[in-house]
Design a protein around this motif. Sequence first.
Motif, PDB file in Angstrom:
ATOM      1  N   ARG A  69      20.193  47.884  64.024  1.00  0.00           N
ATOM      2  CA  ARG A  69      20.739  47.715  65.366  1.00  0.00           C
ATOM      3  C   ARG A  69      22.199  48.140  65.427  1.00  0.00           C
ATOM      4  N   ALA A  70      22.931  47.891  64.367  1.00  0.00           N
ATOM      5  CA  ALA A  70      24.354  48.231  64.345  1.00  0.00           C
ATOM      6  C   ALA A  70      24.593  49.732  64.295  1.00  0.00           C
ATOM      7  N   ARG A  71      23.581  50.492  63.893  1.00  0.00           N
ATOM      8  CA  ARG A  71      23.733  51.950  63.772  1.00  0.00           C
ATOM      9  C   ARG A  71      22.646  52.699  64.525  1.00  0.00           C
ATOM     10  N   GLU A  72      22.262  52.142  65.676  1.00  0.00           N
ATOM     11  CA  GLU A  72      21.357  52.807  66.630  1.00  0.00           C
ATOM     12  C   GLU A  72      20.071  53.301  65.979  1.00  0.00           C
ATOM     13  N   PHE A  73      19.563  52.555  65.017  1.00  0.00           N
ATOM     14  CA  PHE A  73      18.285  52.830  64.355  1.00  0.00           C
ATOM     15  C   PHE A  73      18.254  54.196  63.670  1.00  0.00           C
ATOM     16  N   ILE A  74      19.417  54.698  63.316  1.00  0.00           N
ATOM     17  CA  ILE A  74      19.480  55.900  62.485  1.00  0.00           C
ATOM     18  C   ILE A  74      19.501  55.419  61.042  1.00  0.00           C
ATOM     19  N   VAL A  75      18.406  55.569  60.352  1.00  0.00           N
ATOM     20  CA  VAL A  75      18.217  54.932  59.045  1.00  0.00           C
ATOM     21  C   VAL A  75      19.294  55.310  58.027  1.00  0.00           C
ATOM     22  N   PRO A  76      19.644  56.592  57.857  1.00  0.00           N
ATOM     23  CA  PRO A  76      20.695  56.912  56.875  1.00  0.00           C
ATOM     24  C   PRO A  76      22.031  56.240  57.188  1.00  0.00           C
ATOM     25  N   ARG A  77      22.366  56.116  58.473  1.00  0.00           N
ATOM     26  CA  ARG A  77      23.612  55.443  58.857  1.00  0.00           C
ATOM     27  C   ARG A  77      23.523  53.952  58.581  1.00  0.00           C
ATOM     28  N   ALA A  78      22.357  53.358  58.828  1.00  0.00           N
ATOM     29  CA  ALA A  78      22.157  51.939  58.546  1.00  0.00           C
ATOM     30  C   ALA A  78      22.276  51.675  57.046  1.00  0.00           C
ATOM     31  N   HIS A  79      21.739  52.612  56.253  1.00  0.00           N
ATOM     32  CA  HIS A  79      21.833  52.468  54.796  1.00  0.00           C
ATOM     33  C   HIS A  79      23.280  52.589  54.340  1.00  0.00           C
ATOM     34  N   LYS A  80      24.012  53.527  54.908  1.00  0.00           N
ATOM     35  CA  LYS A  80      25.424  53.690  54.558  1.00  0.00           C
ATOM     36  C   LYS A  80      26.207  52.424  54.883  1.00  0.00           C
ATOM     37  N   LEU A  81      25.895  51.797  56.027  1.00  0.00           N
ATOM     38  CA  LEU A  81      26.541  50.545  56.407  1.00  0.00           C
ATOM     39  C   LEU A  81      26.187  49.438  55.424  1.00  0.00           C
ATOM     40  N   MET A  82      24.935  49.389  55.020  1.00  0.00           N
ATOM     41  CA  MET A  82      24.502  48.397  54.037  1.00  0.00           C
ATOM     42  C   MET A  82      25.296  48.541  52.737  1.00  0.00           C
ATOM     43  N   VAL A  83      25.461  49.766  52.273  1.00  0.00           N
ATOM     44  CA  VAL A  83      26.219  50.018  51.043  1.00  0.00           C
ATOM     45  C   VAL A  83      27.667  49.569  51.220  1.00  0.00           C
ATOM     46  N   ARG A  84      28.243  49.903  52.372  1.00  0.00           N
ATOM     47  CA  ARG A  84      29.628  49.526  52.640  1.00  0.00           C
ATOM     48  C   ARG A  84      29.783  48.003  52.695  1.00  0.00           C
ATOM     49  N   TYR A  85      28.830  47.336  53.326  1.00  0.00           N
ATOM     50  CA  TYR A  85      28.853  45.872  53.433  1.00  0.00           C
ATOM     51  C   TYR A  85      28.752  45.226  52.055  1.00  0.00           C
ATOM     52  N   CYS A  86      27.813  45.683  51.249  1.00  0.00           N
ATOM     53  CA  CYS A  86      27.632  45.112  49.912  1.00  0.00           C
ATOM     54  C   CYS A  86      28.854  45.370  49.033  1.00  0.00           C
TER      55      CYS A  86
END
Length: 293
Positions: A69-86
């Motif tokens: 939801r935070a990255r408009e359901f663009i999976v690679p962007r959501a994954h990048k955010l996950m990596v940044r968060y972790c």
Amino acid sequence: MFECFLEIGFEAELNTKEDPELMEIAYEQCKENVATRATAITELRKMIFARGECHPLRTDDEYLLRFLRAREFIVPRAHKLMVRYCTFREQNKHLYEGVDLWGLVKVKDAYEGTMLDRPDTGRLSVFRFGRWDPNEFPVEDLVRAGMAMTEIGLRQPKLQILAGTVIVDLEGISYRHVATLTPTVAYQIVCLMGVAIPGRIKGVHIINYSWILNTFFYLFKKFIPQEAWQYIHFHGSDLKSLHKHLDLEVLPERYGGTYRGVSSFGIWLNKIKKYRDEQFDREMKQLGYVIKE
């Protein structure tokens, strides 16, 4: 009557159930399609395990939805955010690991918020760092409180969808405050405002500043992504300028608005403590917080 409404609002802060009525807004604001949502979640989960760039605490559907939801359901962007968060959590364990959650009530009204969540503004938060006395507790506790507030808020699907708006009120800021700000602290604050957390910010409105802003803001601007500048607005002491962006109904009376249901972080956290359940305690402990009775 109004106090009763507020109490219902405080109790609802622990609601982690999906609201079908928000799905149309979720599509408009987060590009969330109910028909393809499960596929996106599965794709994100596979990407996490295949790339091995991060090791999240959870990979269940509800948790992964936050990042999509935070990255408009663009999976690679959501994954990048996950990596940044972790990565952010790994590098800043002192902000949550072993932190007494209820002890953060000391922050009191350095943070304020409303619970009139609307599609145009989402949740309105007010940062009033000038209300903080650096002699009472260190700046790190402000960051810890901001992180805890974010983690608790993002448990709500409603806030994942509606996002948030921030007013940074610099009234009362002095060199005593600025002297506590290091580049590390500035980076942490920027990360918590959307750069490294699964949440969206609709706008940041900076008000009541003077020449001291140059010193204050210099520390922050090098950490702010280029694409984020379109959401940052400087109003000085001009409330009419602020009113062009935010409806009077969502603004506290202090800023020329009509909304009376403003609560300080201290009050809000005590209400969370009052209404929490076992699931809340379990999730916050998993994040590293200490939950005392």
